[in-house]
Every structure is written in structure tokens, then in C-alpha cells.
Design an enzyme around this catalytic site. Structure first.
Site, mmCIF file in Angstrom:
data_model
loop_
_atom_site.group_PDB
_atom_site.id
_atom_site.type_symbol
_atom_site.label_atom_id
_atom_site.label_comp_id
_atom_site.label_asym_id
_atom_site.label_seq_id
_atom_site.Cartn_x
_atom_site.Cartn_y
_atom_site.Cartn_z
ATOM 1 N N ASP A 53 62.852 78.753 49.468
ATOM 2 C CA ASP A 53 64.538 78.382 49.624
ATOM 3 C C ASP A 53 64.735 76.917 49.958
ATOM 4 O OD1 ASP A 53 67.215 78.212 49.968
ATOM 5 O OD2 ASP A 53 67.519 79.974 50.995
ATOM 6 N N GLU A 133 51.281 50.838 60.364
ATOM 7 C CA GLU A 133 50.503 50.918 61.709
ATOM 8 C C GLU A 133 51.266 52.049 62.406
ATOM 9 O OE1 GLU A 133 50.887 47.079 63.492
ATOM 10 O OE2 GLU A 133 50.100 45.974 61.537
ATOM 11 N N GLU A 135 52.182 53.490 65.731
ATOM 12 C CA GLU A 135 52.621 53.568 67.408
ATOM 13 C C GLU A 135 52.900 54.944 67.879
ATOM 14 O OE1 GLU A 135 53.094 48.770 67.558
ATOM 15 O OE2 GLU A 135 54.785 50.224 67.697
ATOM 16 N N GLU A 212 48.072 50.354 73.166
ATOM 17 C CA GLU A 212 49.256 49.430 72.915
ATOM 18 C C GLU A 212 49.632 48.685 74.212
ATOM 19 O OE1 GLU A 212 51.107 47.137 71.314
ATOM 20 O OE2 GLU A 212 50.273 47.447 69.319
ATOM 21 N N GLU A 220 47.865 52.692 69.248
ATOM 22 C CA GLU A 220 48.053 52.632 67.792
ATOM 23 C C GLU A 220 46.932 52.993 67.154
ATOM 24 O OE1 GLU A 220 48.197 48.641 64.992
ATOM 25 O OE2 GLU A 220 49.577 48.596 66.475
ATOM 26 N N HIS A 269 55.053 49.590 61.761
ATOM 27 C CA HIS A 269 54.854 48.366 61.002
ATOM 28 C C HIS A 269 54.604 48.589 59.407
ATOM 29 C CE1 HIS A 269 54.590 46.386 64.919
ATOM 30 N NE2 HIS A 269 55.699 46.795 64.859
ATOM 31 N N ARG A 340 56.319 37.533 65.408
ATOM 32 C CA ARG A 340 56.727 38.957 65.559
ATOM 33 C C ARG A 340 58.273 38.992 65.696
ATOM 34 N NH1 ARG A 340 51.308 38.961 66.468
ATOM 35 N NH2 ARG A 340 50.108 40.731 65.808
ATOM 36 N N GLU A 359 54.374 42.243 56.149
ATOM 37 C CA GLU A 359 54.905 43.440 56.904
ATOM 38 C C GLU A 359 56.241 43.565 57.215
ATOM 39 O OE1 GLU A 359 53.228 44.412 60.753
ATOM 40 O OE2 GLU A 359 53.510 42.364 61.422
ATOM 41 N N ARG A 361 58.577 44.989 59.742
ATOM 42 C CA ARG A 361 58.516 45.366 61.171
ATOM 43 C C ARG A 361 59.433 46.335 61.845
ATOM 44 N NH1 ARG A 361 54.629 43.019 64.013
ATOM 45 N NH2 ARG A 361 56.023 43.085 65.929
#
Length: 474
Positions: A53, A133, A135, A212, A220, A269, A340, A359, A361
Site C-alpha cells: 500500500d 561523504e 558523517e 571527525e 566519517e 558532502h 570549505r 563537491e 557541501r
């Protein structure tokens, strides 16, 4: 060459499989499952599927809600977390129709396949490779309560800095100092190594795992680049493996973007690149950071639609407690190399033409990965089709730390939405790039927005412990 029904039957015989488990994905990106005895599995099962369903999975279907789940034999793996030998298979949801069933256009796996087909139809590329990635946090104890007489959360991690004065608990990790920290401080090393070995059994290739920044059990795991639709399947399996392996070690895993106050949050990321006839589309020795004009247009599409993308890439209210200045999570709409603090980062270490990429982020793993990855592709393709140049639009490149700008300069920059409600507003106003080619059906977007608005309204009614701290004695 793909697996056949006979291959599946052979796996069942050789491994003495007793149960076959069909994993179905709901609208939130969580596994649901239906299991049959292995002796009942046959070619007819693969052809006719398993009924379910769809309304119970969150899909607001126009047709009757009874659907059929058709297994994809290529996804068959032995489930290591079942004591009874079990074969796990995912697949696609179909609308029961005659003479042939047709794909349920809202089903996440069907959408990511439709996005790949749309990409091929444009002639821009035939393959999108992505690398998410992952985390996450591993907690030794976690509990919460949302009751009339009790509202709160309790977290404990043996290695966390708040246990430094506790009797019998040494090898403590200082606040925000856990990045790549080694044993004896890295107490979950074996647990994570086993996670990676289980992923390898499931056919998922892994680059590495490591601690991390967050001292309260943040880690990570990074897989290798893979085709978008296969990586969407792999994302579901990676989360399944991480959570089940953690439980085996007496821990609880969470991908919640901001579970610990005052420490770095969990992102996902997403690295990406396009191929056509096996050749990289994003590489150009003469381009900025060795990226082609096509790559820059793709970046332009992502940045143009980033606010509406956030509703799909960051679909929880908690997501926006991570997307704040001061940590590595990006909040500024822009692109740069090795930076970053920008939403899009071009890794300087990806030097060979086949690996040149960038990437995104801001995403986190509370997303439905099929919706997330398909939406990213659709935004990028829209940028290519409309030649949206990120530099001409004032989105960079920002080759400096955006957090260190004077306040008057920061005020000139465009930021990400600051709440899920704002991201949903953006999605309602900007989603034509998603519906192009019929990839995301309009009724799915309306249903998704309605469900998330209800979620926001429900959470907004609940008093927060911090409000007691601020307002109780006024």
C-alpha cells in the site's frame, strides 16, 4: 552483465538462504521491508513482485494505492545482520495496470533512473559519478522524551570531554579535537572497520574511515565514486550497515545533522562529475581550477537553485542547526578551490582529468538520497542548458575564508535558507528545473512540501529546554 533469476536461485541454494527480504523505500528515504520464505521465491516473484500500500509509505497517489514492488536482481546481497540466512533485494515500485504495470512516478528509485535518462536524452553526458561523504555520530547512550511533564535529551559517549572527571574513564578526547585522532582515544575503530568490511561484502567500495572533528563520537566513512543510481542504492545500504553494526557493538549511530550542541555537525558532502562515452566532461587544463566551461555551468545551476535544493538535500528542521557560520558547514552561496566555507568546493587534490570534480557541501544524510542526487543532477543540467555562469552571477570564485570577511562584506553575500520553512518556500517558487522531462512529478513536490510543512508546524509547538533556561524566571 546483470544478475538473472537463476543467479538469485543459485545464491539461495549455495548459501542455504531461508528468507528473501524485499527492501522498499518510503518518501522519507527509510527502508521498509517485506520478507518471504526462500522456498517461495521464483521467476514469478521477480516478474509479478510483491504487493504493498503506497499510501502507508507517504506517497499521495492519484490512482488506487495498491502497488507492486518489482525486485531488481542486481541489488541482491546476503544480509549479515539476520541470524536466519537472509537474502536482501531492493527494486522499483510499479502501478498495477494492464496489460503491463507502469512505474510509480513518485517512487524514489524510479525518479533517480528518470533523471539519468533525462541526462542521456540531453546529449550532455551519459553517466554521472558521485561520491557522498558520510558523517555520523556513535553514541554509547542516548535517550529522549517529549512528554507533557518531561522534555529533554540525554547523550553520553565514553570518549567525550564531559567525562574527563568521571571515575574510571580515561583517554578522553578534548572538545572539537577529534579529527583523525588515534587509539586509545579512538574507541570505535574496530566497529567502523567492521562497517567497511560489511560494505565490501555488499559490493560497496570504500576509500577510508576516520574520526571527525566532533569529540563526542563523530566519524566519517567515504566510499569511492560510483554511478548515481547505484550510489543512491549504496547510500541506503551504507546507512543500514552503519546503524546495524553500531547496534552489534552496543552503540547507536545517527546521521542527525546537529545532535551535539557546540560541536561540528554531520554533513553528507556530495562530489560529482559527468562522463560522456567514458570521457570526462568537467576537465579542462585551461579552465579555472582545471574545470571546463560545462562544469562551471553545472556549478551555476546548483548555485542558482540552491535555496530550493535545500528542501530536498537538507529536509529536516535540525539540518539548519548545522548550517550556521563558525564551523566547516557552508552557509555562503559561492564556489572556490580548497575552501570549505563555500557551498561548492573544488578539491585541489583531484588533479587527473578523470577525477576533476567539485563537491556540494550543504547536503546531509537526513535526505532521501534518490531525491537528493536526482535534484542535484537536474539543477546542474539546467545550468548547462541555460549557460548559467557562476562568476558572471557574482558567486565567486571565493578563494579566501568567507568567515573572516568584515561584516559589511559578509552582508553582500547570499546565504543559504536559515530554516526548513524558508527552503520549502523556495521549492514551491522554484521547481521547474525538477519537473523538466517529467523527472519529478508536480504532485510529488506538492505532497512533499505539505508533509514537511506539517512536520515544521508540529515541532514549532513543542517547548524547548533552552526556552526554560532563557524565559522561565522572567
Amino acid at each position: 552483465m546483470g544478475k538473472t533469476v537463476e543467479n538469485i536461485l543459485e545464491m539461495i541454494r549455495e548459501n542455504d538462504i531461508k528468507m528473501v527480504d524485499f527492501k522498499i523505500v518510503d518518501i522519507n528515504g527509510q527502508y521498509r521491508h517485506v520478507t518471504i520464505p526462500a522456498q517461495n521465491f521464483s521467476e514469478e516473484t521477480m516478474k509479478n513482485g510483491i504487493g504493498f500500500d503506497a499510501s502507508n509509505y507517504g506517497y499521495a497517489v492519484v490512482e488506487k494505492s495498491d502497488m507492486v514492488f518489482i525486485p531488481d536482481p542486481d541489488t541482491a546481497v546476503i544480509d549479515s545482520f539476520c541470524e536466519i540466512p537472509t537474502l536482501s533485494i531492493t527494486g522499483n515500485a510499479m502501478i498495477i495496470d494492464y496489460p503491463e504495470n507502469r512505474p510509480l512516478d513518485q517512487y524514489p528509485r524510479n525518479i533517480v533512473l528518470a533523471a539519468e535518462k533525462y541526462m542521456r536524452d540531453t546529449g550532455i553526458a551519459d553517466t554521472m559519478l558521485i561520491l557522498p561523504e558520510f558523517e555520523f555520530h556513535l553514541f554509547d547512550n542516548i535517550g529522549w522524551s517529549v512528554q507533557a511533564n518531561e522534555i529533554g535529551v540525554s547523550i553520553d559517549v565514553d570518549q567525550a570531554y564531559w567525562n574527563s572527571a568521571s571515575e574510571g574513564k580515561g583517554n578522553i578526547v578534548p572538545h572539537q579535537k577529534a579529527y583523525h585522532i588515534a587509539k586509545p582515544y579512538d574507541r570505535s575503530y574496530e566497529c567502523r572497520s567492521e562497517m567497511c568490511l560489511e560494505m565490501a561484502k555488499a559490493g560497496i567500495k570504500i576509500n577510508y574511515h576516520h574520526p571527525e572533528v566532533g569529540a563526542a563520537g563523530q566519524f566519517e566513512i567515504e566510499p569511492m565514486l560510483g554511478e548515481m543510481s547505484k550510489m543512491a542504492d549504496a547510500t541506503m545500504m551504507i546507512k543500514y550497515i552503519i546503524k546495524n553494526t553500531a547496534a552489534k557493538y552496543g552503540k547507536t549511530a545517527t546521521f542527525m545533522p546537529k545532535p551535539v550542541y557546540g560541536e561540528a555537525g554531520n554533513g553528507m558532502h556530495v562530489h560529482m562529475l559527468l562522463l560522456k562515452d567514458g570521457e570526462p566532461v568537467f576537465s579542462d587544463d585551461d579552465g579555472y581550477s582545471h574545470l571546463s566551461k560545462t562544469a562551471h555551468y553545472f556549478i551555476g545551476g546548483l548555485l542558482k537553485h540552491i535555496s530550493s535544493l535545500c528542501a530536498l538535500t537538507n529536509p529536516s528542521t535540525n539540518s539548519f542547526k548545522r548550517l550556521v557560520p563558525g564551523f566547516e558547514a557552508p552557509v555562503t552561496v559561492g564556489y572556490a578551490t580548497s575552501n570549505r566555507s563555500a557551498v561548492i568546493r573544488i578539491p585541489a587534490y583531484a588533479k587527473t582529468p578523470a577525477l576533476r570534480r567539485f563537491e556540494l557541501r550543504n547536503p546531509d544524510a537526513t535526505c532521501n538520497p534518490y531525491f537528493c542526487y536526482a535534484a542535484i543532477l537536474m539543477a546542474g543540467l539546467d545550468g548547462i542548458k541555460n549557460q548559467i555562469d557562476p562568476h558572471e552571477n557574482g558567486w565567486g570564485p571565493y578563494d579566501f575564508n568567507l568567515y573572516n570577511l568584515p561584516e559589511e562584506e559578509k552582508a553582500k553575500l547570499k546565504g543559504l535558507p536559515t530554516s526548513l520553512e524558508a527552503a520549502l518556500d523556495a521549492l514551491e517558487a522554484d521547481h521547474d528545473y525538477l519537473t523538466a522531462g517529467g523527472v519529478f512529478p508536480e504532485h510529488l513536490i506538492k505532497n512533499f512540501v505539505a508533509r514537511k510543512r506539517k512536520e515544521c508546524a508540529e515541532l514549532a509547538k513543542i517547548p524547548h529546554p533552552a526556552e526554560f533556561d532563557r524565559y522561565f524566571n522572567l
